[in-house]
Design a protein around this motif. Structure first.
Motif, mmCIF file in Angstrom:
data_model
loop_
_atom_site.group_PDB
_atom_site.id
_atom_site.type_symbol
_atom_site.label_atom_id
_atom_site.label_comp_id
_atom_site.label_asym_id
_atom_site.label_seq_id
_atom_site.Cartn_x
_atom_site.Cartn_y
_atom_site.Cartn_z
ATOM 1 N N LYS A 45 -2.654 4.095 -11.341
ATOM 2 C CA LYS A 45 -2.425 3.372 -10.088
ATOM 3 C C LYS A 45 -1.625 2.120 -10.429
ATOM 4 N N ASN A 69 -0.701 6.534 4.473
ATOM 5 C CA ASN A 69 -1.582 5.581 3.801
ATOM 6 C C ASN A 69 -1.057 4.162 3.925
ATOM 7 N N SER A 70 -2.013 3.259 3.982
ATOM 8 C CA SER A 70 -1.708 1.841 3.803
ATOM 9 C C SER A 70 -2.836 1.260 2.973
ATOM 10 N N MET A 71 -2.851 1.674 1.703
ATOM 11 C CA MET A 71 -3.955 1.339 0.801
ATOM 12 C C MET A 71 -3.987 -0.164 0.489
ATOM 13 N N GLY A 72 -2.798 -0.764 0.369
ATOM 14 C CA GLY A 72 -2.741 -2.193 0.046
ATOM 15 C C GLY A 72 -2.996 -2.484 -1.420
ATOM 16 N N LEU A 73 -2.588 -1.513 -2.273
ATOM 17 C CA LEU A 73 -2.589 -1.733 -3.721
ATOM 18 C C LEU A 73 -3.978 -2.014 -4.318
ATOM 19 N N ASN A 128 7.033 -0.423 -10.049
ATOM 20 C CA ASN A 128 7.048 -0.010 -8.634
ATOM 21 C C ASN A 128 7.903 -0.995 -7.844
ATOM 22 N N SER A 130 8.766 -0.801 -4.787
ATOM 23 C CA SER A 130 8.354 -0.940 -3.382
ATOM 24 C C SER A 130 7.432 -2.137 -3.253
ATOM 25 N N PRO A 132 6.289 -6.143 -2.574
ATOM 26 C CA PRO A 132 6.603 -7.240 -1.680
ATOM 27 C C PRO A 132 7.483 -8.255 -2.384
ATOM 28 N N ASN A 194 8.920 7.245 -3.551
ATOM 29 C CA ASN A 194 7.662 6.732 -3.018
ATOM 30 C C ASN A 194 7.518 7.283 -1.582
ATOM 31 N N SER A 195 6.411 6.983 -0.934
ATOM 32 C CA SER A 195 6.214 7.460 0.440
ATOM 33 C C SER A 195 7.311 6.924 1.358
#
Ligand code: YRO
Length: 310
Positions: A45, A69-73, A128, A130, A132, A194-195
């Motif tokens: 992860k 999904n919006s897991m939020g890391l 990653n 993607s 912020p 990625n998604s």
């Protein structure tokens, strides 16, 4: 005899299939399930410097054609995964694994990558992109000026094998611009995709996940054509020493075959692994081998990148 073994950089893998970051890779228990399956490797992860709980539940939802999904890391923090990866280097010295990372700021990303550089980790690092950036700006990978500056800073000190996880691009000019940036750097691989960001799934009159009023990344069958286009667009444009990992919409051996035809050297399984569990690796590997036998291909190099045009 048909083989699905593959190479990325100087690393060899007995099978070209592995999990996609975010699925079956949160802790040691999940990662061990991937190690003990038919997968050729795993990726953790995406780790941040500190442990994160992630977003409120429900934050992942399966649909007939995929998932949102919006897991939020949510993750156990950099040190947890590094400790485990270093342990595996001692117990399984012949196998190589991927360490997915991102900082919550560019400064944090440098901190993480410098720690990897100084550590004994000898696997592959996947950054990653993607991630912020500054509020009011898109994720880093959609801001190619920022991406170029970040990669330029990273490769001053980072000398280990590094790849980047990319969101899908949707415009030919963006493929050209992104590839021109990536070709300036000694990347070992890129991972597409990625998604698909910020989709919306509705059940009756209501969203299906809580964070962001229901907006979330889309995976599964929905994304295969987009994923294949990204793999192939970059295969056409990148230096041949930058390998491509194909991710998105792999439900069957046929889907994996298509990713490899588009140029993928390794194929990751996300949504299907989440729905089916690690047994998916054996099923999909066998399906790919049957197809290769039918077509007379002995290795994935026999057809990798050899997509035919009309
Ligand atoms: O929500 C996530 O943890 C997540 N989900 C994805 O589908 N892809 C990702 O890269 C991530 C982690 C990064 C981010 C979307 C939270 C910025």
């Amino acid at each position: 005899m048909v083989s699905t073994k593959t190479k990325i950089g100087n690393y060899e893998f007995e099978n070209c299939f592995m999990n996609a970051a975010g699925v079956c890779c949160y802790d040691r228990e999940e990662l061990e399930k991937v190690i003990n399956s038919d997968a050729g490797s795993f990726v953790t992860k995406t780790a941040t410097l500190n442990i994160r709980e992630g977003n409120p539940l429900p934050r992942y939802y399966d649909t007939d054609l995929g998932c949102i999904n919006s897991m939020g890391l949510p993750n156990l923090g950099f040190e947890y995964y590094l400790d485990y990866l270093l342990e595996l280097q001692k117990t399984m010295p012949k196998r190589a694994f991927f360490f997915s990372l991102v900082g919550l700021s560019q400064e944090e990303t440098h901190t993480l990558l410098k720690r990897v550089q100084e550590s004994d980790f000898n696997g592959l690092t996947e950054l990653n992109l993607s991630c912020p950036n500054v509020p009011g700006k898109p994720q880093i990978a959609y801001d190619l000026e920022t991406t170029e500056k970040l990669l330029a800073e990273i490769f001053v000190y980072f000398k280990k094998p590094l790849g980047i996880k990319l969101p899908p691009y949707f415009d030919m000019v963006h493929f050209d611009q992104a590839a021109a940036v990536f070709n300036k750097f000694p990347l070992t691989f890129i991972n597409c995709v990625n998604s698909i960001g910020n989709g919306l799934v509705i059940n009756d009159e209501t969203v299906v996940i809580k964070p962001k009023n229901g907006f979330g990344g889309i995976g599964g069958e929905y994304v295969k054509p987009t994923a294949l286009a990204n793999v192939h667009a970059f295969y056409q444009r990148l230096n041949s020493n930058i390998k491509i990992i194909g991710t998105g919409g792999v439900l069957t051996g046929r889907d994996a075959f298509e990713h490899i035809l588009c140029g993928a050297s390794m194929v990751q399984i996300g949504t299907t692994l989440h729905k089916e569990g690690p047994g998916a690796f054996r099923r999909i590997t066998e399906e790919l081998k049957v197809l290769m036998r039918e077509k007379g291909y002995k290795t994935i190099e026999d057809f990798r990148g050899k997509l035919k045009y009309l």
